[in-house]
Enzyme design. Structure first.
Site, short mmCIF file in Angstrom:
data_model
loop_
_atom_site.label_atom_id
_atom_site.label_comp_id
_atom_site.label_asym_id
_atom_site.label_seq_id
_atom_site.Cartn_x
_atom_site.Cartn_y
_atom_site.Cartn_z
N ASP A 67 10.38 -46.67 -19.95
CA ASP A 67 10.84 -46.54 -18.57
C ASP A 67 9.69 -46.48 -17.57
O ASP A 67 8.52 -46.34 -17.94
CB ASP A 67 11.76 -45.32 -18.43
CG ASP A 67 11.25 -44.11 -19.21
OD1 ASP A 67 10.06 -44.07 -19.52
OD2 ASP A 67 12.07 -43.23 -19.52
N ASN A 133 18.81 -32.36 -20.31
CA ASN A 133 20.23 -32.71 -20.24
C ASN A 133 20.63 -33.70 -21.33
O ASN A 133 21.72 -34.25 -21.30
CB ASN A 133 20.55 -33.29 -18.87
CG ASN A 133 19.77 -34.57 -18.57
OD1 ASN A 133 19.05 -35.06 -19.43
ND2 ASN A 133 19.92 -35.10 -17.37
N HIS A 135 19.01 -36.58 -21.99
CA HIS A 135 18.71 -38.00 -21.75
C HIS A 135 17.66 -38.50 -22.74
O HIS A 135 16.83 -37.73 -23.21
CB HIS A 135 18.32 -38.28 -20.28
CG HIS A 135 16.97 -37.82 -19.85
ND1 HIS A 135 16.69 -37.38 -18.57
CD2 HIS A 135 15.78 -37.74 -20.51
CE1 HIS A 135 15.41 -37.06 -18.48
NE2 HIS A 135 14.84 -37.27 -19.63
N GLU A 140 20.68 -41.26 -18.34
CA GLU A 140 21.18 -39.95 -17.93
C GLU A 140 22.63 -39.78 -18.38
O GLU A 140 23.33 -40.77 -18.64
CB GLU A 140 21.09 -39.83 -16.41
CG GLU A 140 19.66 -39.93 -15.85
CD GLU A 140 18.82 -38.67 -16.08
OE1 GLU A 140 19.07 -37.92 -17.04
OE2 GLU A 140 17.90 -38.45 -15.28
C1 F6R Z 1 9.76 -40.69 -20.76
C2 F6R Z 1 11.16 -40.55 -21.11
C3 F6R Z 1 11.90 -39.27 -20.93
C4 F6R Z 1 11.13 -38.07 -21.45
C5 F6R Z 1 11.92 -36.79 -21.21
C6 F6R Z 1 11.15 -35.57 -21.66
O1 F6R Z 1 9.31 -42.00 -21.03
O2 F6R Z 1 11.73 -41.50 -21.52
O3 F6R Z 1 13.14 -39.37 -21.60
O4 F6R Z 1 10.89 -38.23 -22.82
O5 F6R Z 1 12.22 -36.67 -19.86
O6 F6R Z 1 10.02 -35.42 -20.87
P1 F6R Z 1 8.92 -34.33 -21.26
O7 F6R Z 1 8.27 -34.79 -22.50
O8 F6R Z 1 7.95 -34.36 -20.09
O9 F6R Z 1 9.63 -33.03 -21.39
#
Ligand code: F6R
Length: 240
Positions: A67, A133, A135, A140
């Site tokens: 992403d 959440n 994701h 989401e």
């Molecule tokens: C990032 C991504 C997100 C993160 C998630 C957790 O490329 O795809 O799904 O893996 O938001 O983020 P952290 O590791 O910062 O808690």
């Protein structure tokens, strides 16, 4: 789904690095799906270390990131392009032509990203973090699973969580472009790392909850090769 709990966050993330190392060792031209965020940093550190020791080459590896924010300059250190440069791309021998991040904002560009993954032969190993959440990528919680790469509106809880990187929550982009659930599920192997107590509910729901787009990671229950690596905190509800 395989589930492994480690004593601390670093150990869980380094174990993910070891699985990536094994994947590249087995298949030099592996296609990797990569994640950003705080979680995978120790995995990238391990990979860079092994590369510097001369025991891991990325010469033929191809990468596709999950992403990127919409509306942020890629030179901005908070962009996911810049994150990947800092933590991996500038430190290993990946060829520029083999590095891909979703950077289009139109439906046609999103489809082109999926086509590039398909033409590369699909993803061999997809590294994932997980949102509080539930994701994965920036898929989401919602009413349906979206198959391909698409533009998403970030959930309030994601904006709140990611505000720690920005000067204020107002500066967090409201939209992102993300690989879809179909692309993630098409990866031959998925390695998900979850650390910290704020991920404990998401981990529990991913493994024991119903499969629902309201908890996007729950779809991984259907993946034939999914390895979940956590620290004790993220496994908190599993051990209760
Ligand atoms: C990032 C991504 C997100 C993160 C998630 C957790 O490329 O795809 O799904 O893996 O938001 O983020 P952290 O590791 O910062 O808690």
């Amino acid at each position: 789904m395989e589930f492994h709990v480690y004593d601390n966050a670093r150990a869980a993330c380094e174990a993910a690095g070891a699985l990536i190392m094994a994947q590249i060792t087995r298949k030099g031209d592996s296609v990797l799906g990569l994640a950003t965020g705080s979680t995978p940093i120790p995995a990238y550190e391990k990979l860079v270390g092994w590369h510097k020791e001369g025991i891991l080459s990325f010469e033929h590896v191809r990468t596709f990131n999950l992403d990127e924010y919409v509306g942020i300059d890629y030179a901005n250190p908070l962009s996911y392009h810049a994150f990947m440069e800092e933590h991996l791309f500038s430190k290993v021998n990946l060829k520029r032509k083999n590095i891909h991040l979703p950077d289009g904002h139109s439906a046609t560009e999103c489809q082109a990203y999926d086509r590039m993954i398909y033409e590369a032969g699909g993803i061999d190993l997809q590294l994932l973090g997980i949102g509080r959440n539930g994701h994965i990528g920036f898929n989401e919680p919602g009413k349906e699973f979206v198959y391909g790469t698409h533009i998403v509106t970030l959930a309030e809880s994601t904006i709140e969580a990611n505000a720690r990187f920005f000067k204020s929550p107002d500066e967090v982009p409201r939209q992102a472009v993300s690989m879809g659930i179909g692309t993630i599920m098409s990866a031959r192997c998925v390695v998900l790392v979850a650390t910290g107590k704020e991920k404990a509910d998401a981990v529990y729901n991913m493994i024991h909850g119903p499969i629902t787009p309201e908890v996007p990671c729950s779809i991984l229950q259907l993946h034939p090769c999914c390895v979940v690596l956590t620290d004790r905190e993220a496994a908190g509800r599993m051990e209760a």
